[in-house]
Enzyme design. Structure first.
Site, PDB file in Angstrom:
ATOM      1  NE  ARG A   1     -10.977  -9.758  -2.201  1.00  0.00           N
ATOM      2  CZ  ARG A   1     -11.315  -8.832  -3.093  1.00  0.00           C
ATOM      3  NH1 ARG A   1     -11.588  -9.181  -4.338  1.00  0.00           N
ATOM      4  NH2 ARG A   1     -11.386  -7.558  -2.738  1.00  0.00           N
TER       5      ARG A   1
ATOM      6  CE  LYS B   1      -3.977  -1.825   2.580  1.00  0.00           C
ATOM      7  NZ  LYS B   1      -4.983  -1.625   1.512  1.00  0.00           N
TER       8      LYS B   1
HETATM    9  N1  BES Z   1      -8.122  -3.813   4.302  1.00  0.00           N
HETATM   10  C1  BES Z   1      -8.325  -3.358   2.976  1.00  0.00           C
HETATM   11  C2  BES Z   1      -9.644  -2.582   2.805  1.00  0.00           C
HETATM   12  C3  BES Z   1      -9.773  -1.313   3.585  1.00  0.00           C
HETATM   13  C4  BES Z   1      -9.537  -0.094   2.989  1.00  0.00           C
HETATM   14  C5  BES Z   1     -10.210  -1.336   4.899  1.00  0.00           C
HETATM   15  C6  BES Z   1      -9.694   1.077   3.713  1.00  0.00           C
HETATM   16  C7  BES Z   1     -10.376  -0.165   5.620  1.00  0.00           C
HETATM   17  C8  BES Z   1     -10.113   1.042   5.011  1.00  0.00           C
HETATM   18  C9  BES Z   1      -8.336  -4.545   2.018  1.00  0.00           C
HETATM   19  O1  BES Z   1      -7.551  -5.616   2.375  1.00  0.00           O
HETATM   20  C10 BES Z   1      -7.798  -4.047   0.723  1.00  0.00           C
HETATM   21  O2  BES Z   1      -6.655  -3.706   0.682  1.00  0.00           O
HETATM   22  N2  BES Z   1      -8.647  -4.036  -0.313  1.00  0.00           N
HETATM   23  C11 BES Z   1      -8.253  -3.592  -1.579  1.00  0.00           C
HETATM   24  C12 BES Z   1      -8.799  -4.571  -2.597  1.00  0.00           C
HETATM   25  C13 BES Z   1      -8.257  -4.376  -3.964  1.00  0.00           C
HETATM   26  C14 BES Z   1      -6.792  -4.717  -4.010  1.00  0.00           C
HETATM   27  C15 BES Z   1      -9.042  -5.262  -4.919  1.00  0.00           C
HETATM   28  C16 BES Z   1      -8.846  -2.198  -1.815  1.00  0.00           C
HETATM   29  O3  BES Z   1      -9.946  -1.949  -1.349  1.00  0.00           O
HETATM   30  O4  BES Z   1      -8.159  -1.383  -2.386  1.00  0.00           O
HETATM   31 MN    MN Z   2      -5.542  -5.393   1.740  1.00  0.00          MN
END
Ligand code: BES
Ligand code: MN
Ligand code: ZN
Length: 493
Positions: free
Chosen positions: A344, A270
């Protein structure tokens, strides 16, 4: 654990109002009507309350809001807090909101709430308790700072026994909410997978059966999808199973939670900005844990099993890579396009395990699953996805009753198709469009055909940046109240 406010219920006595120390709270209707306690305080203060009620300031005061009279003459109290009741909210929300307003104005010493004329006192105490939360685990006090003086909140009532009885159940749920908030607020260097599992194991003292499955056990079960997420972390992956058997011999209901103690994204790292917020990525597991605690504390007459997948998603030489293919416990293979879509992968295996082992009457999973749900619903509502209208409607009713925002979104074959992989049974992302829905579709592939199921995407609601009605900024405990109510209304009736 963060303690709840000290709350007591006492018999109302007109002659004991004048000498009350600390703050004294009274309630006035939007029309300006006072109960006998309000009238008594008004006469002790030679009409101060009535003059305020007759003024423009009272008219301007929002419903549910409060006004503070400091050092009132005629009383020994340090202040009188006048709460304007709300007409727009129905019960129990109105009483809870008035309680929350008091929590904000309560000061640090004792508070006496003169409430018997208007309000369900137990609900008032509940709202106050929920709002009076502060996460102080990591604040150091200087040697010469006095210990914070947290006084007692005493409700003065015609029938204190009834309120005391009603509050027993509500207090148990508030403790569950606090447990969730403490877990979600905890930093990731403190709340490691192991520390989390240890905290849950301690709940055996409440009558829960708690098992901690370690990596060897998960390997044996074939949970390669979950294990792949934790490979870049020094903290071992774990699944914790909590069982509450308060019902008969009927099959249990299952709650499943995503417990990513920190989500750096893995090799699909990230960006730095905001990454610190990913300490809350165990929010789903936090809610499941809080509900199980509440059920045990209030000795719920239902069988419920709570399962959480505890992992940390870090980049490392041993971490899984984009392009890897992993095999789930179900047997389906997954092409990992993006290691940041890890929740997931964790839930796939825990969902499957929950169904295989417990044959539950229904499953609800909770996860801070997608940023896309925040784009869609902001921080007001969680996304709700379900394969069963009856269960879903029951949940939405419970959430509404508890003032917890929830909004249903669709599922469908066309969305599921977006998960097609060139080399495996599916890939773990479906592209930018409908990101929260394709995530839910992925999960549904691990839900058996006739099992009623709800997925709750709590990425926007688990932890927020501004105060809400019943919580200061930070972890909210969203979902504990709604799920507790769902279980009470649907399975304990
Ligand atoms: N933990 C994150 C989602 C999240 C984002 C939770 C902001 C709380 C606040 C999740 O694991 C994630 O990184 N999701 C990605 C999915 C994508 C790579 C398909 C996302 O939402 O960007
Ligand atoms: Mn994630
Ligand atoms: Zn995540």
């Amino acid at each position: 654990m963060t303690d709840l406010a000290r709350i007591e219920f006492a018999a109302y006595d007109t002659d004991r109002i004048k000498p009350l120390a600390g703050r004294v709270a009274v309630f006035v209707t939007p029309e300006g009507k006072m109960d006998r306690a309000g009238k008594r305080v008004n006469s002790l203060t030679r009409g101060s309350l009535q003059r305020f009620v007759d003024s423009k300031a009272f008219e301007k005061l929002e419903e549910g809001g409060a006004h503070v009279f400091s050092h009132p003459s005629g009383m020994e109290a340090e202040a009188v807090v006048l709460v304007k009741l709300s007409r727009k909210d129905k019960m129990p929300a109105a009483a809870r909101k008035a309680g929350a307003a008091l929590a904000r104005l309560r000061g640090t010493g004792d508070l006496s709430v003169l409430a018997d004329g208007w309000i369900a006192a137990a609900e008032l105490a509940y709202g106050l308790s929920l709002r009076a939360y502060e996460f102080t685990d990591h604040r150091s006090r200087k040697d010469d700072d006095p210990a914070p003086d947290v006084g007692t909140v005493t409700f003065h009532l015609a029938d204190p026994e009834a309120a005391r009885d009603a509050f027993v159940q509500l207090r148990a749920v508030a403790e569950g909410v606090f447990f969730t908030r403490d877990l979600v607020n905890a930093p990731a260097n403190v709340l490691t997978t192991t520390a989390f599992a240890d905290k849950l194991a301690e709940m055996t003292g409440l009558g829960l059966k708690v098992e901690v499955l370690d990596e060897a056990a998960l390997e044996k079960l074939g949970m390669r999808s979950l294990l792949a997420v934790g490979m870049g972390s020094e903290s071992p992956s774990k699944v914790v199973v909590m069982q509450w058997q308060g019902g008969g011999d009927e099959k249990p209901f299952a709650l499943v939670g995503k417990g990513v103690v920190f989500d750096a994204g893995g090799i699909s790292l990230k960006p730095a900005g905001g990454m610190e917020d990913m300490t809350m990525d165990m929010g789903g597991a936090g809610v499941v844990s809080g509900v199980m605690r509440a059920l045990a504390l209030r000795k719920a007459r239902a069988n419920v099993v709570g399962l959480v997948g505890l992992v940390e998603n870090m980049p490392d030489g041993r971490a899984q890579r984009p392009g890897d293919v992993v095999k789930s416990m179900k047997g389906d293979t997954i092409e990992v396009i993006n290691t940041d879509a890890e929740g997931r992968l964790v839930l796939a295996d825990v969902l499957w395990y929950a169904q295989e082992r417990f044959d539950p009457t229904g499953v609800i999973d909770l996860a801070t699953l997608t940023g896309a749900i925040i784009v869609g619903l902001g921080n007001e509502m969680s996304g709700v996805f379900s394969n069963d209208d009856a269960l879903c409607d029951a949940f939405l009713d419970a959430a509404k009753e508890e003032s917890e925002g929830a909004w249903r979104l669709p599922l469908g074959e066309a969305y599921d198709k977006l998960l097609k992989s060139n080399i495996a049974d599916m890939k773990n992302v479906g592209g930018r469009a409908a990101g929260s829905i394709t995530a839910a579709q992925f999960l549904q592939r691990f839900v058996k055909k006739d099992v009623p199921w709800i997925h709750l995407d709590i990425a926007g609601t688990a932890s927020v940046k501004t105060d809400t009605d019943f919580a200061p900024k930070g972890a909210t405990g969203w979902g504990v109240r709604a799920l507790d109510r769902l279980i009470r209304d649907r399975y304990e009736g």
